[in-house]
Design a protein around this motif. Structure first.
Motif, PDB file in Angstrom:
ATOM      1  N   LYS A 135      47.278  36.902  45.421  1.00  0.00           N
ATOM      2  CA  LYS A 135      46.142  38.104  45.062  1.00  0.00           C
ATOM      3  C   LYS A 135      46.179  39.085  46.095  1.00  0.00           C
ATOM      4  N   LEU A 136      45.950  40.392  45.749  1.00  0.00           N
ATOM      5  CA  LEU A 136      45.632  41.569  46.643  1.00  0.00           C
ATOM      6  C   LEU A 136      44.163  41.653  46.831  1.00  0.00           C
ATOM      7  N   THR A 137      43.739  41.816  48.014  1.00  0.00           N
ATOM      8  CA  THR A 137      42.103  41.966  48.161  1.00  0.00           C
ATOM      9  C   THR A 137      41.835  43.328  47.721  1.00  0.00           C
ATOM     10  N   ASN A 138      40.541  43.312  47.112  1.00  0.00           N
ATOM     11  CA  ASN A 138      39.981  44.530  46.625  1.00  0.00           C
ATOM     12  C   ASN A 138      39.252  45.400  47.684  1.00  0.00           C
ATOM     13  N   ALA A 139      38.695  46.537  47.191  1.00  0.00           N
ATOM     14  CA  ALA A 139      37.828  47.471  48.487  1.00  0.00           C
ATOM     15  C   ALA A 139      36.920  46.571  49.029  1.00  0.00           C
ATOM     16  N   ASN A 140      36.412  45.269  48.405  1.00  0.00           N
ATOM     17  CA  ASN A 140      35.337  44.268  49.378  1.00  0.00           C
ATOM     18  C   ASN A 140      35.922  43.438  49.951  1.00  0.00           C
ATOM     19  N   GLY A 141      37.452  43.379  50.117  1.00  0.00           N
ATOM     20  CA  GLY A 141      38.264  42.397  50.941  1.00  0.00           C
ATOM     21  C   GLY A 141      38.236  41.037  50.142  1.00  0.00           C
ATOM     22  N   LEU A 142      37.925  40.850  48.842  1.00  0.00           N
ATOM     23  CA  LEU A 142      37.908  39.803  48.035  1.00  0.00           C
ATOM     24  C   LEU A 142      39.355  39.641  47.396  1.00  0.00           C
ATOM     25  N   ALA A 143      39.644  38.511  47.258  1.00  0.00           N
ATOM     26  CA  ALA A 143      40.886  38.020  46.251  1.00  0.00           C
ATOM     27  C   ALA A 143      40.217  36.669  45.531  1.00  0.00           C
ATOM     28  N   SER A 144      40.185  36.669  44.253  1.00  0.00           N
ATOM     29  CA  SER A 144      39.732  35.603  43.465  1.00  0.00           C
ATOM     30  C   SER A 144      40.663  34.703  42.923  1.00  0.00           C
ATOM     31  N   PHE A 145      40.488  33.487  42.896  1.00  0.00           N
ATOM     32  CA  PHE A 145      41.478  32.666  42.258  1.00  0.00           C
ATOM     33  C   PHE A 145      40.661  31.331  41.356  1.00  0.00           C
ATOM     34  N   ILE A 146      41.438  30.852  40.356  1.00  0.00           N
ATOM     35  CA  ILE A 146      40.885  29.839  39.672  1.00  0.00           C
ATOM     36  C   ILE A 146      41.929  28.608  39.952  1.00  0.00           C
ATOM     37  N   SER A 184      40.970  45.636  52.643  1.00  0.00           N
ATOM     38  CA  SER A 184      41.882  45.799  51.263  1.00  0.00           C
ATOM     39  C   SER A 184      43.010  45.877  51.282  1.00  0.00           C
ATOM     40  N   ASN A 185      43.581  45.574  50.093  1.00  0.00           N
ATOM     41  CA  ASN A 185      45.060  45.613  49.928  1.00  0.00           C
ATOM     42  C   ASN A 185      46.015  44.801  50.836  1.00  0.00           C
ATOM     43  N   VAL A 186      45.207  43.473  51.388  1.00  0.00           N
ATOM     44  CA  VAL A 186      46.202  42.526  51.910  1.00  0.00           C
ATOM     45  C   VAL A 186      46.581  41.268  50.808  1.00  0.00           C
ATOM     46  N   ASN A 187      47.723  40.980  50.837  1.00  0.00           N
ATOM     47  CA  ASN A 187      48.271  39.793  50.137  1.00  0.00           C
ATOM     48  C   ASN A 187      47.561  38.192  50.640  1.00  0.00           C
ATOM     49  N   VAL A 188      46.833  37.799  49.440  1.00  0.00           N
ATOM     50  CA  VAL A 188      46.364  36.373  50.058  1.00  0.00           C
ATOM     51  C   VAL A 188      47.146  35.418  49.217  1.00  0.00           C
TER      52      VAL A 188
END
Length: 698
Positions: free
Chosen positions: A607-618, A591-595
């Motif tokens: 985006k910063l990753t959430n607790a599940n390590g996910l960063a979402s984009f459109i 989590s909390n890494v910049n993608v």
């Protein structure tokens, strides 16, 4: 000053003077180029080692001085000079006027003052006999009393006398001779002159028509002259043929018949009365005389004449060069020209060749030149021939330029249009027939095509097409008698509507739509409106359609536009959900890494990753670069390129593994440190277990 000091000063002075002289000499040799010695001075070849005075001799050789001056010495005479090409000498000279004998030839390098080894050349005696003849087409006639004969000796013995027996042999094989003498000068040259028949005895004559041969001492030298019945060998229409024959004293007061023939055809036959010993008459070449060789004869022949009086003369005409040219003054080959001679009532056919030139010999008088191209009459001119002539024959042949324009905007020219031009014309040469001729080409990048040398006396039908579809089929206007005929046709314009939608069939506004003709040249580009729609006016053809947004190509397709058309382009890559999961070495989410997403070096978003390590984009799919930055880093910890061709949801994310790290209670530990800690803990555990066991069994 002591002796030692004086000596020391003297040595210094000598040294300085020596250096000064060396510097001056060095500068002198730099400023004054010296000859370059690179080859021997020698004669390498000579065209002949013997010959007569004035014979041409070619010599090659080499000299030492590059591009230096040379001389050719023939005995003591300089017969040639010049400058070498590099070290090579090539020259031609004439054998100088010198007495017969052997002479040396040497090549001299003038700059180096070096001579080659000498070659020996032998000058041979030359015996010459020459008859002074009338300027052609004039000739000697029977009864001529003075014919000058010159006898020459060159390369003879100096200051001596040569005996010359000059003999004249008549057409009847009679011989008359004269003994004369030639006195040479100190250079072995001499000459004397005789006159025939007066110097050759009382019986010598010029009473026979034919060739007389003159000999110098038998076979040493010879020449010849011709005695004719006419004063010339060539005549033109209207010229007077002056006829003279002698030796007719036995027929004095009687009539002889003079006949002129062209081949087997008798052109003229008339009687003439002999006066004394002579037949002397005039005959005018008819104004309708044909070109050719005519024979003239006189009968009967007196018994005293051993050779019949008969001779050939020519009516050669004049050379006429006809240049066939178009209305643009361009040379036209393969033009058939019918030349009609009004005086003779004859017609001749000639054909123009390279440069549009055709040549023919014609006699004086009125002539008509009619030109036929592709057997169609294209030109005519009448000329009165009086001498040699260069005639420009302008033909009704033009040039045709077809330009294809945009129907709605004539300023836009249409390239790569296939043109089929059918010419229909009626032939007039070798029979009347209707002919069709097809010429095929296409417009160039400027939308024009040129048809070279179409004839005016024809109808033309033009078919124009693009991609095999005809858009013009009609007769073009009658061609005008001008250098260039310019014809313009319009290519139809059809409406093209492009609807741009995403994967859900929703319109995409602001997308860039580019259309390009498949063959190139025609191009247009517009942005879609709020309804995802854009319209174009397209020239008849086939087009590539490319849709892009934010510098990303969304889709491409090809469509035919031969009628009004609407095309829908679905862009499945537009606004895709893109989930990126960042995991550690063991696949645990970080989590909390910049993608960050990039396309072609341009950042699209982060985006910063959430607790599940996910960063979402459109974002728009395609080839994307994914960069992962850890807290406090200016350089990415990881950069990968990925092709996104479909939606990547939370259940199917793009996984990016940071193999260097392990997540421990939300803290990133480098994998190497983590392994070290594990080893230390394991070692402590093993040591503790062993110590406990030791104490238990003590």
């Amino acid at each position: 000053m002591s002796c030692w000091s004086a000596a020391r000063l003297n040595k210094k002075t000598i040294t300085v003077n020596t250096l000064t002289v060396m510097l001056v000499l060095a500068a002198f040799f730099q400023l004054i180029p010296l000859p370059v010695y690179a080859a021997d001075v020698k004669i390498t070849s000579i065209s002949s080692t013997s010959g007569k005075v004035e014979d041409p001799i070619t010599l090659t050789g080499t000299i030492n001085t590059t591009n230096g001056e040379y001389m050719i010495l023939f005995g003591n005479l300089t017969v040639a000079s010049g400058f070498a090409s590099g070290n090579i000498v090539t020259c031609t000279f004439s054998v100088p006027p010198l007495p017969r004998g052997n002479y040396t030839i040497m090549l001299r390098d003038v700059n180096a003052s070096i001579d080659s080894e000498p070659l020996t050349f032998q000058i041979e005696t030359n015996y010459i006999v020459k008859v002074e003849k009338p300027q052609p087409p004039y000739q000697f006639q029977e009864g001529t009393t003075t014919i000058n004969i010159t006898v020459n000796v060159t390369g003879g013995i100096g200051e001596t006398t040569y005996t010359a027996n000059v003999t004249v042999r008549t057409p009847a094989n009679e011989t008359f001779w004269k003994l004369t003498y030639v006195n040479t000068t100190n250079i072995g040259m001499g000459n004397t002159s005789l006159r025939y028949p007066e110097d050759f005895g009382v019986n010598a004559h010029t009473n026979y028509t034919g060739i007389y041969t003159v000999y110098f001492n038998g076979t040493l030298a010879s020449d010849m002259f011709f005695i004719g019945l006419t004063d010339r060998t060539e005549y033109h229409r209207g010229d007077t043929v002056r006829i003279k024959a002698v030796g007719y004293s036995s027929l004095n007061g009687e009539n002889v018949t003079i006949t002129v023939k062209l081949g087997a055809e008798t052109i003229a036959r008339f009687n003439h009365t002999v006066l004394g010993d002579i037949v002397e008459a005039n005959w005018a070449v008819p104004n309708n005389a044909s070109i050719g060789n005519y024979s003239l004869s006189i009968i009967p022949t007196p018994a005293t004449k051993k050779v019949d009086d008969a001779q050939v003369f020519a009516v050669p005409g004049f050379e006429v060069r006809i240049v066939s040219q178009s209305l643009a003054y361009e040379a036209v080959s393969n033009v058939t020209i019918k030349v009609h001679d009004f005086e003779a009532g004859k017609t001749y056919n000639i054909v123009s060749g390279v440069g549009g030139v055709a040549s023919i010999r014609l006699e004086k008088g009125a002539h008509k030149f009619t030109a036929y191209f592709k057997k169609v009459r294209v030109g005519e001119v009448s000329v009165n021939i009086t001498g040699e002539l260069m005639l420009n024959l302008t033909c009704q042949i033009t040039n045709l330029k077809i330009t294809v324009e945009n129907e709605q905007n004539p300023e836009v020219k249409i390239p790569f249009v296939s043109l089929n031009l059918t010419a229909t014309y009626t032939t007039e040469l070798d029979g009347v027939r209707i002919e069709n001729e097809i010429d095929v080409t296409q417009t160039d990048i400027e939308g024009s095509a040129r048809f070279v040398l179409p004839i005016l006396n024809a109808t033309y039908r033009l078919t124009a097409s693009r991609y095999g579809r005809t858009f013009f089929n009609g007769t073009i206007p009658e061609l005008k008698p001008e250098a260039w005929n310019n014809v313009k046709i319009s290519c139809p314009v059809k409406s093209l509507t492009v609807n741009v939608t995403d994967a859900n069939n929703s319109p995409i506004p602001g997308a860039l739509v580019e259309i390009q003709d498949v063959m190139g040249g025609l191009y247009d580009a517009k942005f879609t409106n709020s309804n995802g729609q854009v319209s174009f006016n397209c020239v008849f053809g086939i087009y590539n359609i490319k849709v892009s947004s934010r510098n990303a190509i969304l889709n491409q397709t090809t469509t035919e536009i031969f009628d009004e058309k609407t095309v829908t382009v679905r862009c499945l890559l537009y606004n895709l959900p893109i989930y990126v999961r960042v995991v550690d070495y063991f696949g645990q989410p970080i989590s909390n890494v910049n993608v960050t997403l990039e396309r072609g070096g341009v950042q699209l978003g982060f985006k910063l990753t959430n607790a599940n390590g996910l960063a979402s984009f459109i974002e728009i799919g395609g080839t994307l670069t994914i960069k992962v930055y850890l807290a406090g880093q200016s350089q990415p910890e990881l950069s990968v390129t990925y092709s996104v061709m479909e939606a990547r949801s939370e259940a199917n994310p793009i996984e990016v593994k940071l193999s260097r790290y392990v997540a421990l209670a939300g803290i990133l530990v480098e994998t190497a440190w983590f392994a070290t800690i594990i080893l230390i803990v394991a070692a402590i555990a093993i040591f503790t277990a062993l110590e406990v066991a030791r104490r238990r069994f003590k």
